[in-house]
Motif scaffolding. Structure first.
Motif, PDB file in Angstrom:
ATOM      1  N   SER A 159       0.490  -1.383   0.429  1.00  0.00           N
ATOM      2  CA  SER A 159       0.348   0.144  -0.150  1.00  0.00           C
ATOM      3  C   SER A 159       0.795   0.768  -0.078  1.00  0.00           C
ATOM      4  CB  SER A 159      -0.852   0.109   1.204  1.00  0.00           C
ATOM      5  OG  SER A 159      -0.114  -0.116   2.728  1.00  0.00           O
ATOM      6  N   TRP A 160       0.307   1.976  -0.340  1.00  0.00           N
ATOM      7  CA  TRP A 160       0.359   3.327  -0.448  1.00  0.00           C
ATOM      8  C   TRP A 160      -0.075   4.614   0.419  1.00  0.00           C
ATOM      9  CZ3 TRP A 160       5.018   4.864  -2.491  1.00  0.00           C
ATOM     10  CH2 TRP A 160       6.058   4.451  -2.973  1.00  0.00           C
ATOM     11  N   HIS A 161       0.493   5.118   1.209  1.00  0.00           N
ATOM     12  CA  HIS A 161       0.148   6.013   2.052  1.00  0.00           C
ATOM     13  C   HIS A 161       0.342   7.493   2.514  1.00  0.00           C
ATOM     14  CE1 HIS A 161      -1.097   3.147   4.822  1.00  0.00           C
ATOM     15  NE2 HIS A 161      -0.504   2.328   4.144  1.00  0.00           N
ATOM     16  N   ARG A 162      -0.141   8.197   3.050  1.00  0.00           N
ATOM     17  CA  ARG A 162       0.872   9.928   2.782  1.00  0.00           C
ATOM     18  C   ARG A 162       0.643  11.075   4.111  1.00  0.00           C
ATOM     19  NH1 ARG A 162      -2.817  12.597  -1.907  1.00  0.00           N
ATOM     20  NH2 ARG A 162      -5.057  13.080  -0.491  1.00  0.00           N
TER      21      ARG A 162
ATOM     22  N   LYS B 238      -9.176   8.668  -6.254  1.00  0.00           N
ATOM     23  CA  LYS B 238     -10.433   7.750  -7.730  1.00  0.00           C
ATOM     24  C   LYS B 238     -10.154   8.404  -8.305  1.00  0.00           C
ATOM     25  CE  LYS B 238     -12.720   4.453  -4.297  1.00  0.00           C
ATOM     26  NZ  LYS B 238     -14.073   4.322  -3.557  1.00  0.00           N
ATOM     27  N   GLY B 239      -9.654   7.981  -9.540  1.00  0.00           N
ATOM     28  CA  GLY B 239      -9.959   7.818 -10.414  1.00  0.00           C
ATOM     29  C   GLY B 239      -8.193   9.066 -10.784  1.00  0.00           C
ATOM     30  N   ARG B 240      -7.861   9.656 -10.710  1.00  0.00           N
ATOM     31  CA  ARG B 240      -7.066   9.778 -10.281  1.00  0.00           C
ATOM     32  C   ARG B 240      -5.247   9.379 -10.841  1.00  0.00           C
ATOM     33  NH1 ARG B 240      -5.207  14.037  -7.584  1.00  0.00           N
ATOM     34  NH2 ARG B 240      -6.259  13.746  -5.897  1.00  0.00           N
ATOM     35  N   PHE B 241      -5.314   7.840  -9.300  1.00  0.00           N
ATOM     36  CA  PHE B 241      -3.687   7.660  -9.191  1.00  0.00           C
ATOM     37  C   PHE B 241      -4.670   6.051  -9.159  1.00  0.00           C
ATOM     38  CE2 PHE B 241      -2.392  10.334  -5.200  1.00  0.00           C
ATOM     39  CZ  PHE B 241      -2.329  11.073  -5.762  1.00  0.00           C
ATOM     40  N   THR B 242      -3.776   5.364  -9.582  1.00  0.00           N
ATOM     41  CA  THR B 242      -3.461   3.588  -9.880  1.00  0.00           C
ATOM     42  C   THR B 242      -2.022   2.990  -9.382  1.00  0.00           C
ATOM     43  OG1 THR B 242      -2.300   3.958 -11.969  1.00  0.00           O
ATOM     44  CG2 THR B 242      -4.435   3.880 -11.982  1.00  0.00           C
ATOM     45  N   ILE B 243      -2.715   2.270  -8.659  1.00  0.00           N
ATOM     46  CA  ILE B 243      -1.431   1.041  -8.362  1.00  0.00           C
ATOM     47  C   ILE B 243      -1.298   0.469  -8.639  1.00  0.00           C
ATOM     48  CG2 ILE B 243      -3.401   0.638  -6.410  1.00  0.00           C
ATOM     49  CD1 ILE B 243      -0.710   0.596  -4.314  1.00  0.00           C
ATOM     50  N   SER B 244      -0.210  -0.079  -9.069  1.00  0.00           N
ATOM     51  CA  SER B 244       0.445  -2.351  -9.733  1.00  0.00           C
ATOM     52  C   SER B 244       1.104  -2.446  -8.854  1.00  0.00           C
ATOM     53  CB  SER B 244       0.311  -1.344 -11.617  1.00  0.00           C
ATOM     54  OG  SER B 244       2.155  -0.352 -11.130  1.00  0.00           O
ATOM     55  N   ARG B 245       1.687  -3.204  -9.656  1.00  0.00           N
ATOM     56  CA  ARG B 245       3.064  -4.369  -8.922  1.00  0.00           C
ATOM     57  C   ARG B 245       3.827  -5.200 -10.080  1.00  0.00           C
ATOM     58  NH1 ARG B 245       1.084  -7.144  -3.201  1.00  0.00           N
ATOM     59  NH2 ARG B 245       3.395  -7.698  -3.670  1.00  0.00           N
ATOM     60  N   ASP B 246       5.058  -5.213  -9.766  1.00  0.00           N
ATOM     61  CA  ASP B 246       5.587  -6.174 -10.731  1.00  0.00           C
ATOM     62  C   ASP B 246       6.177  -6.742  -9.984  1.00  0.00           C
ATOM     63  OD1 ASP B 246       7.127  -7.934 -12.424  1.00  0.00           O
ATOM     64  OD2 ASP B 246       7.830  -6.109 -13.415  1.00  0.00           O
ATOM     65  N   ASN B 247       6.015  -8.360  -9.294  1.00  0.00           N
ATOM     66  CA  ASN B 247       6.078  -9.366  -8.280  1.00  0.00           C
ATOM     67  C   ASN B 247       7.633 -10.017  -8.666  1.00  0.00           C
ATOM     68  OD1 ASN B 247       4.262  -8.933  -6.297  1.00  0.00           O
ATOM     69  ND2 ASN B 247       2.839 -10.928  -6.860  1.00  0.00           N
ATOM     70  N   VAL B 248       8.263  -9.995 -10.190  1.00  0.00           N
ATOM     71  CA  VAL B 248       9.142 -10.381 -10.233  1.00  0.00           C
ATOM     72  C   VAL B 248      10.338  -9.497 -10.610  1.00  0.00           C
ATOM     73  CG1 VAL B 248      10.694 -10.548 -12.359  1.00  0.00           C
ATOM     74  CG2 VAL B 248       8.384 -12.087 -12.126  1.00  0.00           C
ATOM     75  N   LYS B 249      10.080  -8.318 -10.337  1.00  0.00           N
ATOM     76  CA  LYS B 249      10.775  -6.702 -10.014  1.00  0.00           C
ATOM     77  C   LYS B 249      11.043  -6.539  -8.271  1.00  0.00           C
ATOM     78  CE  LYS B 249      10.720  -4.501 -14.553  1.00  0.00           C
ATOM     79  NZ  LYS B 249      10.454  -3.499 -16.020  1.00  0.00           N
TER      80      LYS B 249
ATOM     81  N   THR C 266       8.630  -4.777  -6.757  1.00  0.00           N
ATOM     82  CA  THR C 266       8.117  -2.626  -7.242  1.00  0.00           C
ATOM     83  C   THR C 266       7.014  -3.038  -6.789  1.00  0.00           C
ATOM     84  OG1 THR C 266      10.384  -3.236  -8.004  1.00  0.00           O
ATOM     85  CG2 THR C 266       8.836  -1.217  -7.983  1.00  0.00           C
ATOM     86  N   VAL C 267       6.647  -1.577  -6.485  1.00  0.00           N
ATOM     87  CA  VAL C 267       5.288  -1.044  -6.733  1.00  0.00           C
ATOM     88  C   VAL C 267       5.285   0.011  -6.358  1.00  0.00           C
ATOM     89  CG1 VAL C 267       4.993  -1.432  -4.057  1.00  0.00           C
ATOM     90  CG2 VAL C 267       3.197  -1.694  -5.213  1.00  0.00           C
ATOM     91  N   TYR C 268       3.941   0.599  -7.819  1.00  0.00           N
ATOM     92  CA  TYR C 268       3.968   1.127  -8.147  1.00  0.00           C
ATOM     93  C   TYR C 268       2.974   2.868  -8.227  1.00  0.00           C
ATOM     94  CZ  TYR C 268       7.250  -0.951 -11.675  1.00  0.00           C
ATOM     95  OH  TYR C 268       8.519  -1.849 -11.849  1.00  0.00           O
ATOM     96  N   LEU C 269       3.265   3.419  -8.026  1.00  0.00           N
ATOM     97  CA  LEU C 269       1.769   4.522  -7.738  1.00  0.00           C
ATOM     98  C   LEU C 269       2.306   5.576  -8.723  1.00  0.00           C
ATOM     99  CD1 LEU C 269      -0.598   5.011  -6.211  1.00  0.00           C
ATOM    100  CD2 LEU C 269       0.539   7.301  -5.145  1.00  0.00           C
ATOM    101  N   GLN C 270       1.033   5.833 -10.220  1.00  0.00           N
ATOM    102  CA  GLN C 270       0.868   6.570 -11.243  1.00  0.00           C
ATOM    103  C   GLN C 270      -0.084   7.362 -10.846  1.00  0.00           C
ATOM    104  OE1 GLN C 270       2.962   7.094 -14.074  1.00  0.00           O
ATOM    105  NE2 GLN C 270       1.362   8.480 -13.980  1.00  0.00           N
ATOM    106  N   MET C 271       0.562   8.727 -10.511  1.00  0.00           N
ATOM    107  CA  MET C 271      -0.559   9.469  -9.521  1.00  0.00           C
ATOM    108  C   MET C 271      -0.758  10.659 -11.066  1.00  0.00           C
ATOM    109  SD  MET C 271       1.130  10.363  -6.119  1.00  0.00           S
ATOM    110  CE  MET C 271       3.026  11.106  -6.644  1.00  0.00           C
TER     111      MET C 271
END
Length: 116
Positions: free
Chosen positions: A35-38, A65-76, A78-83
């Motif tokens: 998860s991402w927190h701020r 909602k509608g502006r941010f997306t979260i994704s992950r790459d379990n091979v790398k 790494t988790v991402y947050l596109q804002m």
């Protein structure tokens, strides 16, 4: 040694975009909910987005909602947050979190500043 290292923060104008990354090591990444927190100055830390260990399920705070997306790459590992469509009220230190059962790990945070 468990490590969560965030990157990608910075200064951006209102309406702009940033992509945060959190690189994980020292634990079985694919088992953990990420998860991402701020935390903005003078405010409590708040949950922004959550992604299941497989990436099949995501949840977002109403404010993003509608502006941010979260994704992950379990091979790398790494988790991402596109804002996107960033607003001045998105200004905060953004933290990555890993959770599985009683295990709960935090990164050191990355600063995001959105100018109006």
């Amino acid at each position: 040694q468990v490590q969560l290292v965030e990157s990608g923060g910075g200064l951006v104008q209102s309406g702009g975009s940033l992509r945060l990354s959190c690189a994980a090591s020292g634990f079985i990444f694919s088992s953990y909910v990420m998860s991402w927190h701020r935390q903005a100055p003078g405010k409590e830390r708040e949950l922004v987005a959550v992604i299941s260990n497989t990436g099949d399920s995501t949840t977002f705070a109403d404010s993003v909602k509608g502006r941010f997306t979260i994704s992950r790459d379990n091979v790398k590992r790494t988790v991402y947050l596109q804002m996107n469509s960033l607003k001045p009220e998105d200004t905060a230190v953004y933290y990555c979190n890993a959770r599985w059962g009683s295990a709960n790990f935090w990164g050191q945070g990355t600063q995001v500043t959105v100018s109006s």
